[in-house]
Design an enzyme around this catalytic site. Structure first.
Site: not given
Ligand SMILES: Cc1cc2nc3c(=O)[nH]c(=O)nc-3n(C[C@H](O)[C@H](O)[C@H](O)COP(=O)(O)OP(=O)(O)OC[C@H]3O[C@@H](n4cnc5c(N)ncnc54)[C@H](O)[C@@H]3O)c2cc1C
Length: 387
Positions: A121-123, A155, A239
């Protein structure tokens, strides 16, 4: 660093190879109860949690042997050594590093025995890449923390028994990385609601998780209160490390090359097309770079130094390759995209290729997007100005 194997390491490699040959033959794989037998045998050999302390059921093995074990298993296309994947990959290592004696005794053997799943539970909505700004609130109330907030993209939340959860216990710190607290939370605690999210491949791997006045005993605090960021950095490095993943990528490249040899594309064999050959050669070069970089991590680990930013380099390359192998296969197979997300298995290789294409977000986005890895490499390795 000289990576030549010592006689003992060579003997261990031969033992792993012989074990894999005996237990992963095509006949063995078809036998009833294959996976359960496999898990039992590797557990008996103490190859699950190979480098975890013996006191908690681990193998107590060295880093080099662990690399040999993982590489040989990947080369043999072996099933996982345990089913509690997040537990084995980062929750367990984080507990070994930061956990109390009670936490180690309570959780580590269960992870090794694949007793149940852990989720992460991070995001949060709005705080994925910018994880350190997370807002899920935990307030200390006597011997408990009371949690309110939301997580997203969690996930396997729907079928996990425990979660490693990041919360904020202090909203007034000068640095957003302070005031974050890591808690180990039982998923059936009153006040937790899990709402599955359907992904583009049709599955519901991840979920939104809501917390309303969820009470967690203080004994489930992992690391110090307010210092949860350090726990996360260590978990994310685990990871992103995965030197042995190179062996898996080599297998994937070999399979893609085989596909190119047996597929006709624009009137001739795909393997004879210059554009396809160039892309296969580029993938090969990247994998070799990853192998060498992996040896850099290994050198650090053997010297007892912690892994940090450099693991982002391989994470970035792995993301590129996940998309590239899928794209290449779809280009060669031409009309295979009609099978995307379908349960039809009548296409080439039972449609593993088009269906695999839909899996890329796990590798590419999970654990930090490519842009974030680039920022880490730019700032922390190349010393460029902050984004
Ligand atoms: C299949 C899958 C499984 C996952 N499982 C888990 C899980 O078990 N637990 C959990 O906690 N999370 C999980 N996640 C979440 C994942 O860690 C996040 O989706 C990821 O960290 C991106 O965050 P966000 O979705 O908020 O996108 P955002 O942070 O909003 O990013 C959107 C876009 O903006 C870009 N961006 C953002 N900030 C910057 C910056 N400073 N500079 C340049 N570009 C930038 C990103 O690269 C991306 O292209 C999972 C995601 C997926 C797809």
């Amino acid at each position: 660093m000289d990576f030549k194997l010592t006689p003992d390491e060579e003997a261990f490699r031969d033992e792993v190879r012989a074990f894999a040959k005996e237990n992963l033959s095509p006949e063995a794989r078809k036998s009833p109860g294959f996976l359960a037998n496999w898990l039992k045998k590797v557990r008996e050999k103490r190859w699950v949690g190979f480098n975890w302390p013996e006191a908690y059921g681990g193998g107590g093995g060295g880093i080099m042997e662990q690399v040999i074990l993982k590489e040989e298993m990947a080369k043999a296309g072996a099933p996982p050594l345990g089913l509690c994947l997040m537990g084995l990959q980062w929750v367990g290592p984080a507990i070994i590093e930061y956990g109390t004696e009670e936490q180690k005794q309570k959780f580590l053997p269960d992870i090794l025995d694949s007793k149940y799943q852990w989720c992460t539970g991070y995001s949060e909505p709005g705080f994925g890449s910018d994880l350190a700004s997370l807002q899920c609130k935990a307030v200390r109330d006597g011997d408990e923390y009371v949690i309110n907030g939301q997580k997203i993209w969690t996930s396997i939340a729907s079928w996990s028994k425990w979660m490693i959860l990041l919360t904020r216990t202090d909203f007034n710190t000068a640095d957003k990385h302070d005031g974050i607290t890591c808690l180990l939370v039982e998923m059936d605690s009153p006040g937790i609601e899990v709402r599955p999210i359907k992904n583009m491949a049709g599955g519901s791997l991840f979920a939104e998780v809501f917390f309303e006045n969820v009470r967690v005993p203080v004994e489930n605090l992992l690391g110090d209160e307010g210092k949860g960021w350090a726990v996360t950095v260590s978990a994310l490095a685990h990871e992103r490390s995965g030197i042995s993943e190179v062996a898996g990528l080599v297998r994937q490249l070999e399979k893609t090359v085989e596909l190119a040899k047996h597929t006709r594309h624009n009137g001739r064999r795909a393997s004879e097309q210059p554009s396809i050959r160039r892309r296969l050669a580029k993938a090969d070069t990247i994998i070799e770079g990853m192998r060498l970089n992996g040896q850099r991590f290994l050198t650090k680990q053997l010297k007892g130094e912690p892994l940090s930013s450099e693991t982002s380099i391989n994470k970035l390359h792995r993301a590129f390759l996940a998309i590239e192998f899928g794209d290449l296969a779809l280009e060669m197979l031409g009309n295979a995209s009609q099978y995307l997300g379908s349960e039809d298995t009548s296409g080439v290789d039972q449609n593993l290729w088009p269906n695999g294409v839909l899996d890329w977000p796990t590798v590419v986005i999970g654990g930090g997007t490519p842009n974030i890895q680039r920022n880490i490499i730019a700032e922390r390795i190349l010393g460029l100005p902050k984004d």
